[in-house]
Design an enzyme around this catalytic site. Structure first.
Site, PDB file in Angstrom:
ATOM      1  N   SER A 259      33.171  52.836  33.310  1.00  0.00           N
ATOM      2  CA  SER A 259      32.867  52.011  34.476  1.00  0.00           C
ATOM      3  C   SER A 259      33.715  50.745  34.503  1.00  0.00           C
ATOM      4  CB  SER A 259      31.383  51.617  34.436  1.00  0.00           C
ATOM      5  OG  SER A 259      31.092  50.615  35.386  1.00  0.00           O
TER       6      SER A 259
ATOM      7  N   TYR B 197      24.081  47.990  30.961  1.00  0.00           N
ATOM      8  CA  TYR B 197      24.798  49.160  31.473  1.00  0.00           C
ATOM      9  C   TYR B 197      26.274  49.092  31.078  1.00  0.00           C
ATOM     10  CZ  TYR B 197      27.332  52.086  34.778  1.00  0.00           C
ATOM     11  OH  TYR B 197      28.209  52.997  35.334  1.00  0.00           O
TER      12      TYR B 197
END
Length: 326
Positions: free
Chosen positions: A130, A157
């Site tokens: 990501s 995350y």
């Protein structure tokens, strides 16, 4: 006999699109997903329903963190390529439910790697990382590059995604199988995720509800259309690194768009103006994202084709048709 490619997260937004593209070019696909309730499972089931009648598609409902089941799945099907897209997504959700990320992202990634390293003749693991790994860096003249240290995540995350990259680096060196991590920048389009801003804004605008605009509208994102993302994923899959090598590649659009500009474009696509409530930045959010995709371009010829206005119009058309049909 065709060798199957495993796509984890096949009921998810990106996994669904990748599986369809692989099938369209003649590959055999085994889709894996637990189909959890992080967002409406009905949308995930609707995605899976689009595979009906596809003889080369098999769906297996399992938890990727089940290492025994994953290893058995690869072994029994002679799998030598995996596109690992299953993960617990969402920056804000990671603040509220941290242990969901421990299992899905950390244990899940380790389970997939273990299955790959024991698979005979394994060729390539492509997995989802990501842009969140870059942290909240200031917006400059150039895009975020893969050579940056990425050691200051601002959400759990992001930290789990960076941890997956480091785990893959170690496994590539230890066990010699090629791996590619793709740092996704904001992906959007038909069949997208309801927790993403463009999707939830559409729901609320059409219902006449107000939308909350975080960061007081000053944030910017490198919005990337789903078809372009799939081009990059499959291009990377078809061009593995050398044995024992692990690489990370940005995959984005390279044209950051301000949040207010995105909202204006979305309003035009759905033909209705939003009632906006301005809010400060939320915990875990970053100010801007901006992909330098020169490495992926050099490897695969990757070049995004769908600009935001066209992409949001395609999404709005899909949304109206899909939910009207329901």
């Amino acid at each position: 006999m065709k060798q199957a490619i495993i796509v984890t997260g096949a009921a998810g937004f990106i996994g669904h699109a990748v599986a369809h593209r692989l099938l369209a070019r003649g590959d055999k696909v085994i889709g894996v997903d637990i189909v959890n309730d992080y967002y409406d499972p009905a949308l995930k089931e609707a995605r899976l329903a689009t595979f009906a009648g596809q003889e080369d598609f098999t769906f297996v409902r399992l938890d990727i963190a089940d290492s025994v089941a994953m290893a058995k799945l690869l072994r029994e099907n002679g799998v030598v390529r995996v596109v690992h897209l299953a993960a617990q997504a969402g920056v804000r959700y990671s603040i509220e439910n941290p242990f969901a990320y421990e299992r899905s992202n950390l244990a899940g990634h380790l389970s997939v790697m273990e299955a790959c390293r024991h698979a005979e003749g394994f060729e390539h693991l492509v997995y989802a990382s990501s842009s969140s790994v870059y942290g909240d860096k200031p917006m400059g003249g150039a895009g975020f590059t893969e050579d940056e240290p990425a050691m200051d995540p601002v959400s759990l995350y992001a930290a789990t995604k960076r941890a997956c990259e480091l785990m893959s680096q170690s496994y590539a060196k230890l066990y010699g199988f090629p791996q590619t991590g793709l740092r996704f920048f904001t992906v959007y389009g038909p069949w997208g995720r309801p927790d993403m801003a463009y999707f939830s804004f559409t729901q609320k605008i059409l219902k006449g509800e107000s939308i909350e605009v975080f960061g007081n509208g000053q944030m910017a994102r490198d919005f990337t259309y789903i078809d372009d993302i799939v081009d990059g994923i499959i291009g990377a899959l078809d061009n593995p690194p050398q044995r024992g090598d692990h690489r990370v590649l940005n995959i984005g659009d390279s044209h950051p768009v301000g949040l207010m500009d995105m909202i204006e474009t979305l309003e035009k696509a759905i033909g209705k103006e939003a009632v906006k409530i301005m809010r400060p930045m939320q915990l875990g959010d970053v100010t801007a994202t901006y992909a330098d995709v020169s490495k992926l371009h050099a490897l695969t010829g990757y070049k995004p084709k769908v600009m935001l206005a066209e992409g949001l119009q395609r999404f709005a058309d899909w949304y109206l048709n899909h939910y009207k049909a329901l």
